[in-house]
Enzyme design. Structure first.
Site, PDB file in Angstrom:
ATOM      1  N   THR A 214       0.794  -1.073  -0.038  1.00  0.00           N
ATOM      2  CA  THR A 214       0.027  -0.085   0.086  1.00  0.00           C
ATOM      3  C   THR A 214       0.862   1.240   0.198  1.00  0.00           C
ATOM      4  O   THR A 214       1.825   1.249   0.464  1.00  0.00           O
ATOM      5  CB  THR A 214      -0.806  -0.017   1.246  1.00  0.00           C
ATOM      6  OG1 THR A 214      -1.842  -1.012   1.038  1.00  0.00           O
ATOM      7  CG2 THR A 214      -1.567   1.188   1.552  1.00  0.00           C
TER       8      THR A 214
ATOM      9  N   THR B  38      -0.548   1.850   6.772  1.00  0.00           N
ATOM     10  CA  THR B  38      -0.463   0.444   6.115  1.00  0.00           C
ATOM     11  C   THR B  38      -0.416  -0.604   7.134  1.00  0.00           C
ATOM     12  O   THR B  38       0.183  -0.673   8.177  1.00  0.00           O
ATOM     13  CB  THR B  38       0.775   0.718   5.079  1.00  0.00           C
ATOM     14  OG1 THR B  38       0.935  -0.873   4.396  1.00  0.00           O
ATOM     15  CG2 THR B  38       2.080   0.931   5.923  1.00  0.00           C
ATOM     16  N   GLY B  39      -0.993  -1.760   6.540  1.00  0.00           N
ATOM     17  CA  GLY B  39      -0.940  -3.138   7.449  1.00  0.00           C
ATOM     18  C   GLY B  39      -2.369  -3.638   7.324  1.00  0.00           C
ATOM     19  O   GLY B  39      -3.177  -3.356   6.350  1.00  0.00           O
TER      20      GLY B  39
HETATM   21  N1  ASP Z   1      -4.205  -1.113   5.097  1.00  0.00           N
HETATM   22  C1  ASP Z   1      -4.670  -1.957   3.627  1.00  0.00           C
HETATM   23  C2  ASP Z   1      -5.688  -2.577   3.901  1.00  0.00           C
HETATM   24  O1  ASP Z   1      -6.131  -3.195   4.698  1.00  0.00           O
HETATM   25  C3  ASP Z   1      -3.290  -3.040   3.458  1.00  0.00           C
HETATM   26  C4  ASP Z   1      -2.025  -2.523   3.435  1.00  0.00           C
HETATM   27  O2  ASP Z   1      -1.612  -1.409   4.049  1.00  0.00           O
HETATM   28  O3  ASP Z   1      -1.067  -3.201   2.864  1.00  0.00           O
HETATM   29  O4  ASP Z   1      -6.685  -2.599   2.806  1.00  0.00           O
END
Ligand code: ASP
Length: 300
Positions: free
Chosen positions: A170, A221-222
């Site tokens: 992301t 992000t996460g």
């Molecule tokens: N936070 C993003 C989501 O859950 C994914 C990511 O940050 O990799 O859509």
């Protein structure tokens, strides 16, 4: 002081999995997005323009999970989420589950500036993109061979990291301009192998994206479900504003809470004075920072 920080995702990335050549590609992608955003600030532009430029560049880069190169749903389609917010009037725009808008962050910004709404999803968001004359593309534009391989691995029960040397990917940016205005932007394809219609934290104002002048701007992000449940980005700014925590302490506290619930991830942020703070509880977070005091760093 003006400053910008960007991220290209946090995730489980055993460093040896990344060859020197791949690492150079990721670093190069981060560096060019960082410098594009920084140059906006250097020319006296707004933090809003800076985060739009940086996130737009990362969306176009197929290495990252946003725009082209987005993670795929169980059915193998790309469904994109994005949000943008400015800290002055706290205007915000977001889109979710769009399938044909080449730059979801640009559409999020149009939602903020040209509509009476904050969040548009799916077909309605794409109708608005058409009316605004934004570039629409076939869904296949977003789908790269690497993301198909990742999906195949997840379908067959293998972990994606065995195959694909990338964290979730992301992208996001936070900035403070010379006038003291803060802005945050986040764009993503969401979690690989997600259900059709699943929306993560990135386009949810206060969860994955938030900005308030004089306090902070945050992009997360996460694992989005956890960020939503603790309203992470808003929690950080509230901890700074109401409890006097430093940004760094607020990030730690938020990630610790996320961990208690079983989630992990990373955060980038900037405070009212232009100080950047970044933290993560995953193995890695692709990130970069540059400010008018001469700092310029890129790290994985
Ligand atoms: N936070 C993003 C989501 O859950 C994914 C990511 O940050 O990799 O859509």
């Amino acid at each position: 002081m003006y400053a910008i920080a960007i991220h290209g995702g946090a995730g489980e990335l055993p460093r040896p999995a990344l060859s020197a050549a791949q690492e150079a590609l990721y670093r190069g992608g981060l560096a060019s997005a960082l410098d594009l955003g920084y140059e906006v600030l250097e020319r006296g532009g707004t933090s809003l323009d800076a985060v739009t430029a940086a996130v737009g560049a990362l969306e176009d880069n197929p290495l990252f999970n946003a725009g082209r190169g987005a993670a795929l749903t169980r059915e193998g389609t790309a469904e994109l989420d994005a949000a943008i917010m400015e800290g002055g009037q706290q205007r915000a725009g977001a889109v979710a589950a769009v399938r044909h808008v080449k730059s979801p962050i640009e559409l999020a910004r149009r939602v903020m500036e040209k509509s009476r709404h904050v969040l548009l999803v799916g077909a309605g968001a794409e109708e608005f993109a058409l009316e605004e004359g934004l570039t629409l593309v076939p869904n296949a534009y977003f789908r790269t061979p690497e993301r198909r391989a990742e999906l195949d691995a997840l379908r067959s029960g293998r972990t994606a990291s065995e195959l694909v040397p990338s964290p979730q990917g992301t992208v996001g940016a936070v900035a403070r301009d010379a006038q003291g205005n803060l802005a945050a932007a986040t764009s993503t394809g969401g979690m690989a192998h997600k259900r059709t219609g699943r929306v993560g934290d990135s386009p949810i104002i206060g969860a994955g994206t938030y900005a308030r002048n004089g306090v902070c701007a945050v992009s997360a992000t996460g694992h989005g479900e956890y960020f939503m449940r603790i309203v992470a980005a808003h929690h950080i700014c509230a901890a700074v504003e109401y409890r006097g925590l430093t940004l760094q302490a607020a990030l730690r506290e938020t990630l610790a809470r996320l961990g208690e619930l079983g989630g992990s991830g990373g955060l980038i942020s900037v405070d009212g004075a232009g100080r950047i703070a970044m933290d993560f509880t995953t193995q890695g977070m692709f990130r970069a920072v540059r400010d008018s005091a001469g700092l310029r760093q890129i790290a994985l």
